[in-house]
Design a protein around this motif. Sequence first.
Motif, PDB file in Angstrom:
ATOM      1  N   ILE A 173       0.316  -0.882   0.323  1.00 51.98           N
ATOM      2  CA  ILE A 173       0.135   0.303  -0.395  1.00 51.98           C
ATOM      3  C   ILE A 173       1.082   1.539  -0.309  1.00 51.98           C
TER       4      ILE A 173
ATOM      5  N   GLY B 125      -6.365  18.036   3.329  1.00 51.65           N
ATOM      6  CA  GLY B 125      -6.149  18.231   4.642  1.00 51.65           C
ATOM      7  C   GLY B 125      -5.670  19.516   5.317  1.00 51.65           C
TER       8      GLY B 125
ATOM      9  N   PHE C  84      -5.095  14.351   0.106  1.00 51.21           N
ATOM     10  CA  PHE C  84      -4.215  15.332   1.263  1.00 51.21           C
ATOM     11  C   PHE C  84      -3.491  16.900   1.240  1.00 51.21           C
TER      12      PHE C  84
ATOM     13  N   ASP D  56      -7.043  22.655   5.140  1.00 50.68           N
ATOM     14  CA  ASP D  56      -8.029  22.535   7.051  1.00 50.68           C
ATOM     15  C   ASP D  56      -7.227  22.276   7.879  1.00 50.68           C
ATOM     16  N   CYS D  57      -5.687  21.781   8.062  1.00 52.60           N
ATOM     17  CA  CYS D  57      -5.060  22.175   9.116  1.00 52.60           C
ATOM     18  C   CYS D  57      -4.718  23.433   9.055  1.00 52.60           C
TER      19      CYS D  57
ATOM     20  N   GLY E 133       2.022   3.357   1.950  1.00 55.40           N
ATOM     21  CA  GLY E 133       2.385   3.871   3.355  1.00 55.40           C
ATOM     22  C   GLY E 133       1.396   3.117   4.300  1.00 55.40           C
ATOM     23  N   PRO E 134       1.919   2.229   5.652  1.00 52.96           N
ATOM     24  CA  PRO E 134       3.132   2.311   5.459  1.00 52.96           C
ATOM     25  C   PRO E 134       3.794   0.852   4.671  1.00 52.96           C
TER      26      PRO E 134
ATOM     27  N   GLY F 156       4.806  11.397  16.400  1.00 60.29           N
ATOM     28  CA  GLY F 156       3.384  11.307  15.730  1.00 60.29           C
ATOM     29  C   GLY F 156       3.282  11.028  14.914  1.00 60.29           C
ATOM     30  N   SER F 157       2.533  11.427  14.221  1.00 60.18           N
ATOM     31  CA  SER F 157       1.853  10.664  12.232  1.00 60.18           C
ATOM     32  C   SER F 157       2.572  11.823  11.727  1.00 60.18           C
TER      33      SER F 157
ATOM     34  N   THR G 153       0.613  13.448   9.636  1.00 59.15           N
ATOM     35  CA  THR G 153       0.030  14.958   9.520  1.00 59.15           C
ATOM     36  C   THR G 153       0.303  15.515  10.716  1.00 59.15           C
ATOM     37  N   LEU G 154       1.492  15.694  11.313  1.00 59.28           N
ATOM     38  CA  LEU G 154       1.849  16.679  12.299  1.00 59.28           C
ATOM     39  C   LEU G 154       2.391  18.119  12.260  1.00 59.28           C
TER      40      LEU G 154
ATOM     41  N   THR H 215      -7.297  25.732  10.719  1.00 55.27           N
ATOM     42  CA  THR H 215      -7.458  26.098  12.163  1.00 55.27           C
ATOM     43  C   THR H 215      -6.511  26.419  12.643  1.00 55.27           C
TER      44      THR H 215
ATOM     45  N   TRP I  83       1.995  19.260   8.928  1.00 59.13           N
ATOM     46  CA  TRP I  83       1.216  19.651   9.204  1.00 59.13           C
ATOM     47  C   TRP I  83       1.125  20.997   9.973  1.00 59.13           C
ATOM     48  N   ASP I  84       0.811  20.413  11.084  1.00 64.19           N
ATOM     49  CA  ASP I  84       0.641  21.418  12.436  1.00 64.19           C
ATOM     50  C   ASP I  84       1.965  22.099  12.961  1.00 64.19           C
TER      51      ASP I  84
ATOM     52  N   GLN J 199       6.710   6.270   8.007  1.00 67.08           N
ATOM     53  CA  GLN J 199       6.144   5.146   7.610  1.00 67.08           C
ATOM     54  C   GLN J 199       6.655   4.264   5.612  1.00 67.08           C
TER      55      GLN J 199
END
Lengths: 385, 385
Positions: A12, A98, A95, A101-102, A14-15, A67-68, A70-71, A105, A73-74, A197
């Motif tokens: 896939i 996403g 993505f 969105d981040c 990832g992972p 973290g993942s 996604t972190l 936020t 982006w933060d 990953q």
Amino acid sequence: MSKQPEHPTLLIPGPIEFDDDVLQSMSRYSESHVGPAFVATFGETLSMLRKLFQTTDPSSQPFVISGSGTLGWDLVAANLVEPGEDVLVLSTGYFSDGFADCLRTYGANPTQLKAPVGSRPQLPEIEKALSEKKYKMITVTHVDTSTGVLSELKDLAALVHRVSPETLIVVDGVCSVACEEIAFDEWKLDGVVTASQKAIGCPAGLSISMFSGRAMQAFQNRKTPVASYFASMKNWTHIMQNYEAKKPSYFATPSPQLVHALHTALDQILARPLSERFSRHREVSDKIKQTVSSLGLKQVAANPEDQAHGMTAIYLPEGIKVTDILPVLGKKGVVFAGGIHKEIATKYIRFGHMGVSVTDPRRQDIDHALTSLEDSLVACGYKKP
Amino acid sequence: MSKQPEHPTLLIPGPIEFDDDVLQSMSRYSESHVGPAFVATFGETLSMLRKLFQTTDPSSQPFVISGSGTLGWDLVAANLVEPGEDVLVLSTGYFSDGFADCLRTYGANPTQLKAPVGSRPQLPEIEKALSEKKYKMITVTHVDTSTGVLSELKDLAALVHRVSPETLIVVDGVCSVACEEIAFDEWKLDGVVTASQKAIGCPAGLSISMFSGRAMQAFQNRKTPVASYFASMKNWTHIMQNYEAKKPSYFATPSPQLVHALHTALDQILARPLSERFSRHREVSDKIKQTVSSLGLKQVAANPEDQAHGMTAIYLPEGIKVTDILPVLGKKGVVFAGGIHKEIATKYIRFGHMGVSVTDPRRQDIDHALTSLEDSLVACGYKKP
């Protein structure tokens, strides 16, 4: 051959499949996060990341945080942009939405430049957008994991530097770092965020990023306070600098096991020239794409120049469902992913081809997957054209 | 006996020594984060956490997110409190100050009730504070890792429910979950945040938390948007509920290896009654504290009722420095931590006694550490009274 027990091959986006030595590093006995042995390992890991990102500029700053992906982006949204500032978000799928969105936020004002599913915004429209408004930052998803669309970074970065030189260039490299070329210094990028990953080949759990001196300056010059605590560069920069200087330092406890595994993965990656790694991914990807075409199937990323080299998103033939073919593939020991782009989710599957499955000559993962794909289509009633 | 190679025994207040089977789970072959096998493992892990926290209330919500323990503070500060709301922070050391900083970052207005180093705010002053102002939340560090001060949760929670029943009760349980009793339902707690690498006995990299139905309601009823993306309950609640219902779901990629290791660790913990586990930690802690006293040494936590059972913070005798004794202990294969409370950092050391080092009868970690402590003091010139 492998120390891992018999298991379905995870292909896939990832992972990914991990190397035995990387997985063994995950079992490393417990060490203090501030002890000299681990501090040295962490410091070397950060230095190796500079090589992976091809940056020698001492003002570049790597971060490795539990973290993942996604972190990342933060990290970008909470530190490099301030409330009300404009960000141009190039959208190539799930993505990019996403990331927008981040950014929202944390108070930024993202403008999404959307391309039709399977393509990417073109340079002329990007140039137009950049000349119409002053953007603090432009973000681009290097490879959108939902569509397999590859963005062209080099020309994009050159365009931004020409048209809007003050705009920071930030890349979501979650599905590209270590399988697509990224020349951080040469292309004058300001930020690349990724995760462990995927092509880096270390189990999930680490957010990995690199920021330019200019990005760090933008953070230092903020007029408003950083809007996150765990994802605050104010809390982490100093810690990363200390680890790299082999000095113990503490903000939040890192994961010694994951950092050891990352160290092992980076050691393996850097043992050979990066150019070789990128061309190997390209070569295997070309072969996969040819096979997909010869089976009469279309890719989500329509144009060859928009196609990623670490994954392939494949439309299924009419009448064959994702839920039909994935279990058939599964019985052959091959795990592909379903679709996640909401407009087309039920119509396509995703095949990840990154890391050891591609680079380790002892592995037959890709050939086995291609044969299994053909056999599974046939088993589902498909007739090859 | 152990499958781990010979290594110094890590007896700092986290990360702790890990069990062989837990470490082996870290090397688990790669699995899809949305595949049925891993979804089942994650789901069971979440259900087991309910048992560890002693909650059977179906409205309680567990979260397991890639990150450090610190991420739990962001989860609380970004979701349960809104800008301008008042929070009463009971301060017992370094970590309470961090929690207050985090709350401030997200716009809350923390009032710190500070106790002198080595003690904790007393119930009458807490009652006074609660009756003077309306607080949205009260936070308490169950065990402050910097001082080894234990807060009494049961009486505190009863007090809050009596004096200010609408105030949410949130516990930083990073250094207490799985070694100190926490009866989530019975004591009517609203949130407990912790990390994997302490008494739970799983390598670092997971933020673990439990929130009450009332806390989840406070989050649902927010008037302002959640101020974080990666730490947003809006993004995660649904994912955790799906995993627990054994349904695949995606927001950000979890770490299958870490979740497998947590599953193994929780399996081991729950194989025996929790009460036995807590009393074993208490018993070993008592023995350590007696030895420390008999060596003529004082603890940072002055009163016996304020002393944690998973760690001991010990003042060094006059004339012996942290930098003198830690290397001597290291040579004997024992790793203790230095001090981190800024007012006294150079004057004390910290001895962590949680998890397998305490509960596994085959291990001699604690006895060896106590002997080594005495021998090392003597080697540094100390004369026992």
